[in-house]
Design a protein around this motif. Structure first.
Motif, short mmCIF file in Angstrom:
data_model
loop_
_atom_site.label_atom_id
_atom_site.label_comp_id
_atom_site.label_asym_id
_atom_site.label_seq_id
_atom_site.Cartn_x
_atom_site.Cartn_y
_atom_site.Cartn_z
N GLN A 203 17.50 -9.09 12.46
CA GLN A 203 17.19 -8.93 13.78
C GLN A 203 16.49 -8.05 12.90
O GLN A 203 16.80 -7.35 12.17
CB GLN A 203 18.41 -8.21 14.45
N SER A 204 15.72 -7.93 13.93
CA SER A 204 14.17 -7.35 13.47
C SER A 204 12.97 -6.34 14.03
O SER A 204 13.16 -6.35 15.81
CB SER A 204 13.10 -7.67 12.38
N GLU A 205 12.86 -5.06 13.87
CA GLU A 205 11.48 -4.17 14.84
C GLU A 205 11.37 -2.95 13.95
O GLU A 205 11.02 -3.30 12.83
CB GLU A 205 12.71 -3.23 16.12
N ALA A 206 9.92 -2.58 14.84
CA ALA A 206 9.52 -2.11 13.67
C ALA A 206 9.63 -1.20 13.33
O ALA A 206 10.18 -0.54 13.99
CB ALA A 206 8.40 -1.31 14.70
N VAL A 207 9.85 -0.43 12.49
CA VAL A 207 9.85 0.99 11.62
C VAL A 207 9.07 1.51 10.60
O VAL A 207 8.28 1.03 10.59
CB VAL A 207 10.80 -0.16 10.04
N VAL A 208 9.47 2.43 10.35
CA VAL A 208 8.48 3.61 9.28
C VAL A 208 9.36 3.83 8.38
O VAL A 208 10.09 3.52 7.83
CB VAL A 208 9.15 5.23 10.12
N ILE A 209 8.17 3.16 7.27
CA ILE A 209 8.17 3.28 5.76
C ILE A 209 7.83 4.09 4.99
O ILE A 209 6.60 4.71 5.17
CB ILE A 209 7.93 1.69 5.40
N SER A 210 8.48 4.88 3.87
CA SER A 210 7.58 5.91 2.97
C SER A 210 7.45 5.86 1.40
O SER A 210 8.75 4.34 1.11
CB SER A 210 8.77 7.12 4.14
N ASN A 211 6.51 6.05 1.48
CA ASN A 211 7.27 5.45 0.08
C ASN A 211 7.90 6.91 -0.48
O ASN A 211 8.11 7.60 -0.29
CB ASN A 211 5.60 6.79 -0.85
N PRO A 212 8.92 6.91 -1.59
CA PRO A 212 9.95 7.80 -1.84
C PRO A 212 9.60 7.99 -3.01
O PRO A 212 10.65 9.19 -2.76
CB PRO A 212 11.12 6.08 -2.51
N GLN A 213 8.52 8.40 -3.29
CA GLN A 213 8.25 9.63 -3.82
C GLN A 213 7.60 10.42 -3.22
O GLN A 213 6.31 11.22 -4.08
CB GLN A 213 8.02 9.50 -5.56
N LEU A 214 7.75 10.71 -2.43
CA LEU A 214 6.74 12.11 -1.19
C LEU A 214 6.47 13.48 -1.83
O LEU A 214 7.87 13.36 -2.44
CB LEU A 214 6.96 11.95 0.18
N PRO A 215 5.43 13.92 -2.21
CA PRO A 215 5.57 15.11 -2.76
C PRO A 215 5.64 16.26 -2.05
O PRO A 215 5.76 15.86 0.19
CB PRO A 215 3.98 15.66 -2.67
N VAL A 216 6.09 17.20 -1.92
CA VAL A 216 7.04 18.66 -0.84
C VAL A 216 6.52 18.59 -0.31
O VAL A 216 6.20 17.87 1.03
CB VAL A 216 7.45 19.86 -1.48
N ALA A 217 5.25 18.57 0.08
CA ALA A 217 4.52 18.78 0.85
C ALA A 217 3.92 17.74 2.37
O ALA A 217 3.64 18.34 4.16
CB ALA A 217 2.74 19.37 0.60
N LEU A 218 3.86 16.48 2.00
CA LEU A 218 3.97 15.37 2.71
C LEU A 218 5.28 15.00 2.85
O LEU A 218 5.37 14.58 4.76
CB LEU A 218 3.32 14.59 1.94
N TYR B 244 1.17 -1.48 -0.02
CA TYR B 244 0.03 -0.34 -0.01
C TYR B 244 1.05 0.99 0.53
O TYR B 244 0.49 2.31 -0.76
CB TYR B 244 -0.83 0.05 1.06
N VAL B 245 2.00 0.77 0.37
CA VAL B 245 3.17 1.97 0.50
C VAL B 245 4.00 2.47 -0.69
O VAL B 245 3.37 4.07 -0.91
CB VAL B 245 3.93 2.71 2.05
N GLN B 246 3.89 1.21 -1.00
CA GLN B 246 4.46 1.31 -2.43
C GLN B 246 3.48 1.86 -3.47
O GLN B 246 4.15 2.93 -4.85
CB GLN B 246 5.21 0.22 -2.41
N ASP B 247 2.74 1.39 -4.17
CA ASP B 247 1.52 1.68 -4.51
C ASP B 247 0.84 3.81 -4.20
O ASP B 247 -0.04 4.07 -4.78
CB ASP B 247 0.64 0.86 -4.41
N GLY B 248 1.32 4.06 -3.34
CA GLY B 248 0.92 5.80 -2.84
C GLY B 248 -0.97 5.10 -2.10
O GLY B 248 -1.56 6.21 -2.63
N VAL B 249 -1.20 4.33 -1.51
CA VAL B 249 -3.04 3.86 -1.29
C VAL B 249 -2.01 4.48 0.10
O VAL B 249 -3.74 5.33 0.73
CB VAL B 249 -3.00 2.23 -0.97
#
Ligand code: PRT
Ligand code: ZN
Length: 286
Positions: free
Chosen positions: A179-194, A59-64
């Protein structure tokens, strides 16, 4: 209309409560919203989406959604086009290979030609390829730990935190592969405002993480010991020392890291510190 960042978190499961708690500590109140698909935050330009953790990277990759809170294990397994932008310090676990405790597989190289059951085929096959071990991977979606008992596999590769599940299924951990923990992932092409909203959120998350890892210490010390006591205390710049009403004594204020905590307290007592108070820090801004 004001831009809002869409944040995906786990609907229910191990990461849900810690994700909601973190948002709350960042001043983002999503209310009591378990039964909804999405809610608007009351006091931050954000909408919270509640999803199955496995779906969050896609969902994050697809921008949903614009960003998501999810286990690093899921991010690496799904291998979507998303960026990991912050570690969250909860949901800690490891992905490990385990074998029946009574059998004679003593090292990873002995897995050659064996069957391994897992819900993490991509991470496991990458690991085996790097070591040039050819094993048969059986992908199953749940109850991986019973696979050896029912003759489905010779070994498993699953998440471990306390190790109790392995122990009660008579399995022994052979090798942690991630080794794992919770992370924040982001869409790599976020518009400037976001991106600006994300930067604000990350600043808040970092402040919360810092405050969780540090404690405020207040203590009384005889003046002739102040030097050696201050040497034990890092503080934000240096400890604050204030004279007490009682002649010959001062009050010392400082911040110490959770990891060094007991060690430092023991040494402070040896140096003559008295009336030591440890106070949780609400927020910490450097
Ligand atoms: O419904 P949804 O698909 O959203 O959730 P889920 O059932 O797929 O995931 P969930 O809620 O079980 O786990 C979410 C995330 O929590 C995982 O992706 C990890 O990042 C993290 N996490 C941390 C864990 C564990 N610790 C953990 N111990 N996820 C699972 N386990 C399981 C493990 O699979 C094994 O069955 O707990 C058992 C082992 O625990 P111990 O303590 O006995 O070693
Ligand atoms: Zn899941």
């Amino acid at each position: 209309m004001e831009k809002k960042i869409r944040i995906a978190i786990q609907k229910s499961g191990r990461l849900h409560d810690d994700s909601m708690k973190l948002l709350k500590e960042c001043g983002i109140d999503a209310g009591n919203s378990r039964n909804q698909l999405r809610v608007a935050a009351a006091n931050f330009p954000a909408e919270i989406f509640f999803l199955r953790d496995d779906d969050i990277p896609e969902y994050v990759q697809d921008g949903v959604a614009d960003i998501g809170f999810v286990g690093e294990n899921v991010v690496l397994e799904k291998n979507k086009d998303v960026s990991i932008v912050e570690k969250l310090g909860f949901g800690k676990c490891r992905l490990s290979i385990a074998v029946p405790a009574n059998k004679k597989i003593g090292s990873v190289s002995e897995l050659e030609g064996k069957k391994i059951a897992t819900s993490y085929p991509a991470i496991l096959s990458g690991y085996l390829e790097r070591l040039k071990i050819k094993a048969e991977i059986h992908t199953i979606s749940g109850s991986v730990e019973i696979a050896p008992k029912i003759g489905l596999a010779d070994a498993i590769c699953d998440l471990v935190s306390s190790g109790n599940t392995l122990f009660s299924n008579e399995l022994a951990e052979l090798e942690p592969i991630l080794q794992s923990e919770a992370v924040v992932i982001s869409n790599p092409q976020l518009p400037v405002a976001l991106q600006e909203i994300l930067d604000k959120l990350l600043f808040r998350i970092q402040s919360v993480k810092l405050s969780r890892n540090n404690k405020y210490v207040l203590l009384n010390a005889p003046n002739h010991r102040i030097k050696s006591i201050c040497a034990l205390l890092p503080g934000m710049r240096s400890p604050t020392v204030l004279p007490l009403a009682e002649p010959g004594w001062s009050s010392v204020h400082s911040v110490i890291n959770e990891a060094d905590f007991w060690n430092i307290i023991e040494q402070l007592k040896k140096e003559g510190a008295e009336g030591i108070l440890i106070i949780p820090i609400e927020k910490m801004i450097l």
